[in-house]
Design an enzyme around this catalytic site. Structure first.
Site, PDB file in Angstrom:
ATOM      1  N   GLU A 194       0.913  -1.367  -0.006  1.00  0.00           N
ATOM      2  CA  GLU A 194      -0.043  -0.177   0.069  1.00  0.00           C
ATOM      3  C   GLU A 194       0.755   1.347  -0.114  1.00  0.00           C
ATOM      4  OE1 GLU A 194      -2.421   0.090   3.589  1.00  0.00           O
ATOM      5  OE2 GLU A 194      -2.963   2.153   3.427  1.00  0.00           O
ATOM      6  N   ASP A 240      -4.535  -0.234   9.798  1.00  0.00           N
ATOM      7  CA  ASP A 240      -5.574   0.709  10.268  1.00  0.00           C
ATOM      8  C   ASP A 240      -6.656   0.464   9.313  1.00  0.00           C
ATOM      9  OD1 ASP A 240      -4.717   1.668   7.818  1.00  0.00           O
ATOM     10  OD2 ASP A 240      -3.931   3.404   8.475  1.00  0.00           O
ATOM     11  N   ASP A 278      -8.014   1.825   6.593  1.00  0.00           N
ATOM     12  CA  ASP A 278      -7.839   2.121   5.412  1.00  0.00           C
ATOM     13  C   ASP A 278      -7.043   0.795   4.851  1.00  0.00           C
ATOM     14  OD1 ASP A 278      -8.940   4.378   4.965  1.00  0.00           O
ATOM     15  OD2 ASP A 278      -7.317   5.840   5.029  1.00  0.00           O
TER      16      ASP A 278
END
Ligand code: 0RA
Length: 637
Positions: free
Chosen positions: A429, A504, A506
């Site tokens: 990510e 988290d 996200d």
């Protein structure tokens, strides 16, 4: 204890030695009988007993099954069936009850006849449950009396005893799974709930109850509508195409056939099939018959009504199954299970039987519900047009050689090894974490593909739209397999595909989007065990110059104690917090890392989860992601 005649005891002991020897193979190699001794194997014990009770329901002799998870770690199953026979078994010269519980493959049922769950896939017999339990107790209510026997690791502690008169009927079995066999003897409420709900859908008007003594009140499942209710459940919360679901229940040549279907406004097909209450994940003759008849009936109907012109090609199978939620349940006397996981129905005669039932039934439904028929055909026609558009888009993309080219995406930091079995692709990510991963990796075997921002929600888009995303195209090119009809498993460039996202909300969301993408478009990669989730640590603990990363609350507490004083504990927030060495040490080093393998074995459950994750309702979604960050069942490797 009351004194017993000595002779009787000696004879009894001799019998018990026989019993022990009889069940010995089960205790020696439990995996041969229940697949494994992990939680999946543990639950097989529960399924075995429930299946036997449901068999009584199939014989029309039982309408209620109560499963209790007791505080002491045991599980009991109570039914109001005929009760396991207790008369002296002519050959074995002891109670039939004892024979059923102590003789391997005694089955429970003497003589054939009737539809059976337990004869099928999991039909290992109650003696296997007994052999793998440190203690098991059985009560039988039959012929106006209550009978009881107890066993330890499959061996009766005494002959069957009569406890007195009783007007009840049925069987109660309570067992304590043996910790010598199962490393973890804890039952999972969710797994049991899921199965008994499914059983309630599949056997209309059978009441199944789960009472977890840790909770206040029991769960009760009872459906008048059977699999009609099941289909409504699958479509819960979705916009519908046909409001009135289709349902048929017929018997052909002693095969019971039940089909329910309803279209929703998504693009996803959910067809669940069962034979004798066993989920046939690999399909088989009933599914083949269903598909053929569905395509056939809808094409005939569309032509008759003029929605398909003579010059138009037929709607394809995929077209008529877009947005379809369906349940097919057949019950037959001698089911044959085939396939790699023995979850494919083999009985050839069933194909024609299911076809006939669906053609007649659905034909009649369409005649009686023309407005619904119109909506279904319109949906299929839209699917056909979209598929054509997707094909053009894909051809275009492929002609531009974006998906199959030898030019790999610029953002991919590939590894040098060429043997796919040794190669790993880390999907990371964000560009910044991507940079750290590139610096920290083993560049011989580990490739890094950073993904920027959120990838597209593939639940809400068709393939043509999905392919407009550059991030997705990069991913497909990196994988090397192509997509859709052109998917080629043999071209897979990495045998481990690992998502590495922040811990988290996200990060969880991005991971879920990625896993959804794999689940929808690359199921082969999941089924063959190629998709993994990296497990970054949960906490960072620092004291002076010393930094330790830990992966659980227990480990955190132990480490804090060990370091002494007052070390600083912070929740690990993102991959960006670590430098390249730390990322390698904690998350990427094959010698020390933990990877979770992504496994999906239940389409209904996955659908349910994706629906909640991908729905438009944001708050519950966030909560759900936080609670179930791994949306699929996973395994430590
Ligand atoms: C053998 C024969 C019959 C029923 C059963 C076993 C039976 C087993 C279990 C296990 C849990 N509940 C059960 N209920 C029944 C047929 C009995 C008859 O013909 O009367």
């Amino acid at each position: 204890m009351a004194a017993k005649p000595l002779g009787a005891d000696i004879a009894y002991d001799a019998e018990q030695i026989q019993v022990l020897e009889g069940l010995d193979p089960v205790r020696r190699r439990p995996g041969m009988y229940i697949g494994s001794t992990d939680v999946t194997g543990l639950h097989h014990l529960v399924w075995e007993i429930i299946d036997n009770s449901v068999d009584e329901a199939l014989a029309g002799e039982c309408d209620r099954v109560l499963v209790t998870l007791h505080e002491d770690g045991s599980c009991s199953v109570v039914d109001n069936g005929r009760g396991i026979p207790t008369a002296i078994h002519p050959k074995e010269r002891r109670s039939s009850l004892e024979v059923v519980l102590t003789v391997l493959h005694a089955g429970g049922k003497f003589g054939g006849g009737g539809y059976k769950v337990s004869g099928g896939l999991h039909g290992v017999g109650l003696s296997v449950v007994n052999a793998l339990s440190s203690k098991l107790q059985v009560w039988v209510y039959r012929d106006g009396r209550e009978h009881f026997q107890e066993y330890e690791r499959g061996v009766p502690t005494a002959p069957v005893r009569e406890l007195g008169k009783s007007a009840n009927r049925g069987t109660t079995i309570r067992f304590w799974p043996d910790p010598q066999v199962f490393p973890d003897t804890g039952f999972e409420r969710e797994a049991i709930l899921h199965r008994i709900r499914e059983m309630a859908f599949l056997n209309k008007r059978l009441m199944l109850i789960l009472d977890d003594e840790k909770l206040g009140s029991p769960y009760t499942f009872y459906f008048e509508g059977g699999i009609l209710s099941f289909v409504k459940h699958l479509n819960h919360g979705k916009a519908l195409a046909n409001q009135v679901p289709f349902y048929v229940d017929r018997e052909v040549d002693s095969t019971q056939i039940e089909i329910a279907l309803q279209y929703n406004q998504t693009y996803v097909e959910t067809v669940l099939s069962f034979a004798n209450n066993i989920r046939t994940a690999e399909g088989g003759s009933h599914v083949t018959g269903f598909r053929a008849a569905l395509t056939n009936v809808l094409n005939r109907y569309a032509r008759k009504a003029g929605w398909l012109k003579d010059s138009d090609p037929n709607l394809s199978g995929e077209d008529v199954r877009e947005g379809l939620a369906a349940v097919i349940s057949v019950k037959l006397l001698e089911p044959q299970f085939e396939g790699q996981t023995k979850t494919k129905l083999g009985n050839a005669e069933v194909q024609g039987q299911v076809s006939t039932v669906l053609m007649d039934g659905l034909g009649q439904y369409l005649d009686e519900n023309p407005a619904e028929g119109r909506r279904i055909i319109e949906k299929s026609l839209t699917a056909a047009r979209a598929r054509e558009a997707a094909r053009k888009a894909r051809d275009l993309v492929q002609r531009k050689s974006l998906l199959e080219s030898s030019t790999l995406p610029g953002k991919l930091a590939d590894c040098s090894e060429r043997d796919p079995a040794k190669c790993e692709l880390y999907i990371v990510e964000g560009d910044s974490a991507g940079g750290t991963a590139k610096a920290g990796r083993d560049r011989r075997t580990q490739a890094i593909l950073p993904l920027r921002g959120k990838i597209l929600n593939v639940e809400k888009a068709r393939l043509d739209k999905v392919l407009t995303s550059e991030e997705i195209r990069n991913l497909i090119t990196a994988l090397g397999t192509g997509i859709g009809e052109r998917f080629e498993y043999a071209k897979l460039r990495y045998h481990r595909i690992i998502t590495m996202t922040d811990a988290d909300v996200d990060g969880s969301h991005i991971r879920t989007l990625l896993l959804t993408f794999f689940y929808r478009y690359f199921p082969e990669l999941i089924n063959n065990g190629h998709v993994y989730m990296a497990q970054p640590p949960l906490y960072k603990i620092t004291k002076g110059k010393q930094t330790v990363w830990v992966y659980s609350d227990v480990e955190r507490d132990q480490t804090v104690k060990k370091m002494g004083g007052k070390p600083e504990v912070s929740r690990f927030k993102g991959l960006g917090e670590m430098n390249a060495d730390q990322l390698w040490d904690t998350t990427m080093n094959p010698e020390s890392r933990t990877l979770l393998k992504v496994e999906v074995d239940d389409a209904a459950a996955v659908n349910d989860i994706f629906e909640r994750l991908m729905g438009s309702d944001v708050e519950p979604r966030k909560k759900f992601i936080q609670a179930h960050a791994a949306s699929v069942r996973n395994l430590d490797i």
